[in-house]
Design a protein around this motif. Structure first.
Motif, PDB file in Angstrom:
ATOM      1  N   LYS A  71       0.881  -1.166   0.000  1.00 41.94           N
ATOM      2  CA  LYS A  71       0.000   0.000   0.000  1.00 41.94           C
ATOM      3  C   LYS A  71       0.915   1.211   0.000  1.00 41.94           C
ATOM      4  O   LYS A  71       1.722   1.374   0.909  1.00 41.94           O
ATOM      5  CB  LYS A  71      -0.924   0.001   1.200  1.00 41.94           C
ATOM      6  CG  LYS A  71      -1.944   1.129   1.171  1.00 41.94           C
ATOM      7  CD  LYS A  71      -2.954   0.956   2.285  1.00 41.94           C
ATOM      8  CE  LYS A  71      -3.967   2.061   2.314  1.00 41.94           C
ATOM      9  NZ  LYS A  71      -4.892   2.058   1.206  1.00 41.94           N
TER      10      LYS A  71
ATOM     11  N   ASP B 186       1.290   5.218   0.004  1.00 45.08           N
ATOM     12  CA  ASP B 186       0.592   6.462   0.347  1.00 45.08           C
ATOM     13  C   ASP B 186       1.591   7.619   0.315  1.00 45.08           C
ATOM     14  O   ASP B 186       1.881   8.246   1.331  1.00 45.08           O
ATOM     15  CB  ASP B 186      -0.061   6.323   1.726  1.00 45.08           C
ATOM     16  CG  ASP B 186      -1.066   7.427   2.006  1.00 45.08           C
ATOM     17  OD1 ASP B 186      -1.626   8.000   1.048  1.00 45.08           O
ATOM     18  OD2 ASP B 186      -1.293   7.714   3.194  1.00 45.08           O
TER      19      ASP B 186
ATOM     20  N   GLU C 293      -5.755   1.336  -2.828  1.00 46.39           N
ATOM     21  CA  GLU C 293      -5.922  -0.073  -2.488  1.00 46.39           C
ATOM     22  C   GLU C 293      -4.573  -0.768  -2.365  1.00 46.39           C
ATOM     23  O   GLU C 293      -3.564  -0.290  -2.853  1.00 46.39           O
ATOM     24  CB  GLU C 293      -6.747  -0.767  -3.586  1.00 46.39           C
ATOM     25  CG  GLU C 293      -8.114  -0.162  -3.816  1.00 46.39           C
ATOM     26  CD  GLU C 293      -9.003  -0.252  -2.597  1.00 46.39           C
ATOM     27  OE1 GLU C 293      -8.951  -1.285  -1.891  1.00 46.39           O
ATOM     28  OE2 GLU C 293      -9.744   0.700  -2.331  1.00 46.39           O
ATOM     29  N   TRP C 294      -4.578  -1.915  -1.738  1.00 51.78           N
ATOM     30  CA  TRP C 294      -3.408  -2.776  -1.708  1.00 51.78           C
ATOM     31  C   TRP C 294      -3.203  -3.336  -3.111  1.00 51.78           C
ATOM     32  O   TRP C 294      -4.161  -3.647  -3.811  1.00 51.78           O
ATOM     33  CB  TRP C 294      -3.616  -3.922  -0.723  1.00 51.78           C
ATOM     34  CG  TRP C 294      -3.597  -3.489   0.710  1.00 51.78           C
ATOM     35  CD1 TRP C 294      -4.653  -3.028   1.443  1.00 51.78           C
ATOM     36  CD2 TRP C 294      -2.475  -3.470   1.588  1.00 51.78           C
ATOM     37  NE1 TRP C 294      -4.246  -2.729   2.720  1.00 51.78           N
ATOM     38  CE2 TRP C 294      -2.918  -3.000   2.835  1.00 51.78           C
ATOM     39  CE3 TRP C 294      -1.143  -3.818   1.440  1.00 51.78           C
ATOM     40  CZ2 TRP C 294      -2.069  -2.873   3.927  1.00 51.78           C
ATOM     41  CZ3 TRP C 294      -0.298  -3.694   2.538  1.00 51.78           C
ATOM     42  CH2 TRP C 294      -0.760  -3.218   3.767  1.00 51.78           C
TER      43      TRP C 294
END
Length: 137
Positions: free
Chosen positions: A56, A58, A84-85
């Motif tokens: 993930k 970010d 999303e992963w």
């Protein structure tokens, strides 16, 4: 797996975020321009293999980027976060292999709180979970 978090640690176990189970690995953020946070995995493979992880991301340029290096060569770069992963795959040759997961700060550092602007600029974190090593068939 024999993870090397750095000395002092640059990555840590995070109990607040996981793809499955109860925890994942994440970088420890730095407030220094151009700082790197590296998680290293050294493996000696008897056959060609693949390591697969859930990730993930970010992050957001120009503030940071995520790179994956194999034996000193960058194989993948990620410049924008993903909600999303997703899957991360690294193909390994027989013999000694060093995989590095690297979060690098940019030379432009935000002058605001990343947590309050997280949806626009990301938190500056990358998470890895469910890493599996398999010999290729």
């Amino acid at each position: 797996m024999p993870w090397d978090f750095g000395d002092p640690p640059e990555w840590e176990i995070d109990d607040s975020m996981a793809f499955s189970g109860y925890h994942s690995l994440t970088n420890i953020r730095s407030n220094d321009e151009l700082a790197t946070r590296t998680l290293t995995l050294k493996l000696d493979m008897s056959a060609a293999s693949t390591i697969t992880c859930k990730m993930k991301v970010d992050i957001s340029m120009p503030f940071d980027r995520f790179s994956v290096a194999l034996n000193g060569r960058i194989r993948s770069n990620f410049y924008q976060g993903k909600d999303e992963w997703s899957d991360l795959l690294v193909a390994l040759s027989p013999g000694e292999n060093t995989i590095q997961f690297i979060v690098t700060n940019g030379d432009l550092f935000p002058k605001f709180d990343r947590e309050t602007e997280r949806e626009t600029y990301g938190s500056g974190h990358v998470w890895l979970d469910d890493c599996v090593l398999r010999a290729n068939e």
